[in-house]
Write an enzyme that holds these catalytic residues in place. Structure first.
Site, PDB file in Angstrom:
ATOM      1  N   GLU A 143     -48.294  -9.601 -13.939  1.00  0.00           N
ATOM      2  CA  GLU A 143     -48.717  -9.068 -12.641  1.00  0.00           C
ATOM      3  C   GLU A 143     -50.134  -8.504 -12.692  1.00  0.00           C
ATOM      4  O   GLU A 143     -50.398  -7.556 -13.436  1.00  0.00           O
ATOM      5  CB  GLU A 143     -47.751  -7.963 -12.206  1.00  0.00           C
ATOM      6  CG  GLU A 143     -48.099  -7.339 -10.879  1.00  0.00           C
ATOM      7  CD  GLU A 143     -47.174  -6.190 -10.504  1.00  0.00           C
ATOM      8  OE1 GLU A 143     -47.234  -5.750  -9.341  1.00  0.00           O
ATOM      9  OE2 GLU A 143     -46.413  -5.733 -11.377  1.00  0.00           O
ATOM     10  N   GLU A 240     -42.193  -2.661  -2.566  1.00  0.00           N
ATOM     11  CA  GLU A 240     -42.699  -1.671  -3.505  1.00  0.00           C
ATOM     12  C   GLU A 240     -43.769  -0.818  -2.819  1.00  0.00           C
ATOM     13  O   GLU A 240     -44.939  -0.850  -3.190  1.00  0.00           O
ATOM     14  CB  GLU A 240     -43.263  -2.357  -4.763  1.00  0.00           C
ATOM     15  CG  GLU A 240     -43.467  -1.398  -5.917  1.00  0.00           C
ATOM     16  CD  GLU A 240     -44.076  -2.058  -7.137  1.00  0.00           C
ATOM     17  OE1 GLU A 240     -43.614  -1.767  -8.246  1.00  0.00           O
ATOM     18  OE2 GLU A 240     -45.010  -2.858  -6.988  1.00  0.00           O
TER      19      GLU A 240
END
Length: 259
Positions: A143, A240
């Site tokens: 990520e 998130e």
């Protein structure tokens, strides 16, 4: 319509962690993700998922001393052994929780380590992790993280992540594309998703600025959700973000922005 997974590290955080599974299910979520499972018993976590009819779609590899500010050790030349031990531990948890994907946070570039040396360590670590996870039937992700929120983070752009995928050379390694981090570092959300969707294994969201709920900032989420559907992504999208109030009070975006 996109499928949304509640990120239990961020959402329902007014509750103790183990109570967040029930809260997510009551709020209409069918799936969850969170940063780390390792502080909890595998059987207890599995029971929370089962009892609330939830699937777990993601957690991270161990990432060093989080409370001390570490954000991963994948680029640390002196911690390869610890990284490999973390892969074994992640496989144990992911297997017990029937979690199909594990994300690797590569961490901050250590002082005195060149980018070239870090790149070699990253590639070697990811080759090892991708193979071990593939043997266990689990997909590995990396990520990019924006350097405003985490200064010095090693991996911060999509093109950098893709070049690492190319060098690692494993079909079991994909990009975790976090819309919030991508917006801060590079923009071009729609074009990037279209061009690279076959190499993106998971998507996460938050708005910018502030990392709040979709609809609270500059990102055109109604258009983006339709676009994600149109390019054939059928995986989960992890929520998130930082709720402005309670999580439940802020969930109106799901119906308002996905019509």
């Amino acid at each position: 319509m996109p499928k949304f997974a509640a990120n239990l590290t961020m959402l329902f955080n007014e509750l103790p962690f183990m109570q967040r599974f029930e809260a997510a299910a009551k709020a209409g979520f069918k799936a969850v993700e969170y940063l780390f499972p390792y502080a909890y018993d595998k059987k207890e976590l599995a029971a929370a998922l089962r009892d609330n009819g939830l699937v777990q779609v993601l957690h991270n590899l161990p990432a060093g001393d989080w409370d001390a500010g570490e954000r991963g050790i994948g680029c640390h030349p002196d911690r390869v052994g610890e990284f490999r031990e973390g892969v074994t531990r992640a496989i144990e948890y992911a297997t017990a929780l029937n979690c199909p994907k594990v994300n690797c946070l590569l961490g901050k570039l250590p002082a005195g380590v060149t980018a070239a040396d870090a790149r070699k360590v990253v590639v070697d670590n990811l080759r090892f992790a991708a193979q071990e996870l593939q043997n266990a039937g689990i997909r590995l992700l990396i990520e990019p993280i924006n350097t405003f929120d985490i200064p010095g983070f090693y991996l911060n752009r999509t093109d950098q992540a893709l070049s690492i995928l190319d060098e690692v050379g494993s079909t079991n390694l994909l990009v975790q594309y976090d819309i919030y981090h991508a917006q801060r570092m590079e923009g071009e959300l729609g074009n990037t998703l279209s061009k690279h969707i076959t190499r993106i294994g998971h998507i996460q969201l938050a708005d910018n600025p502030g990392r709040g709920e979709p609809g609270t900032g500059e990102i055109n989420y109604p258009w983006l959700f339709k676009h994600i559907d149109s390019i054939g992504y059928d995986g989960w999208i992890g929520c998130e973000y930082k709720p402005r109030g309670t999580t439940v009070e802020g969930l109106g975006w799901r119906s308002a922005l996905t019509q």
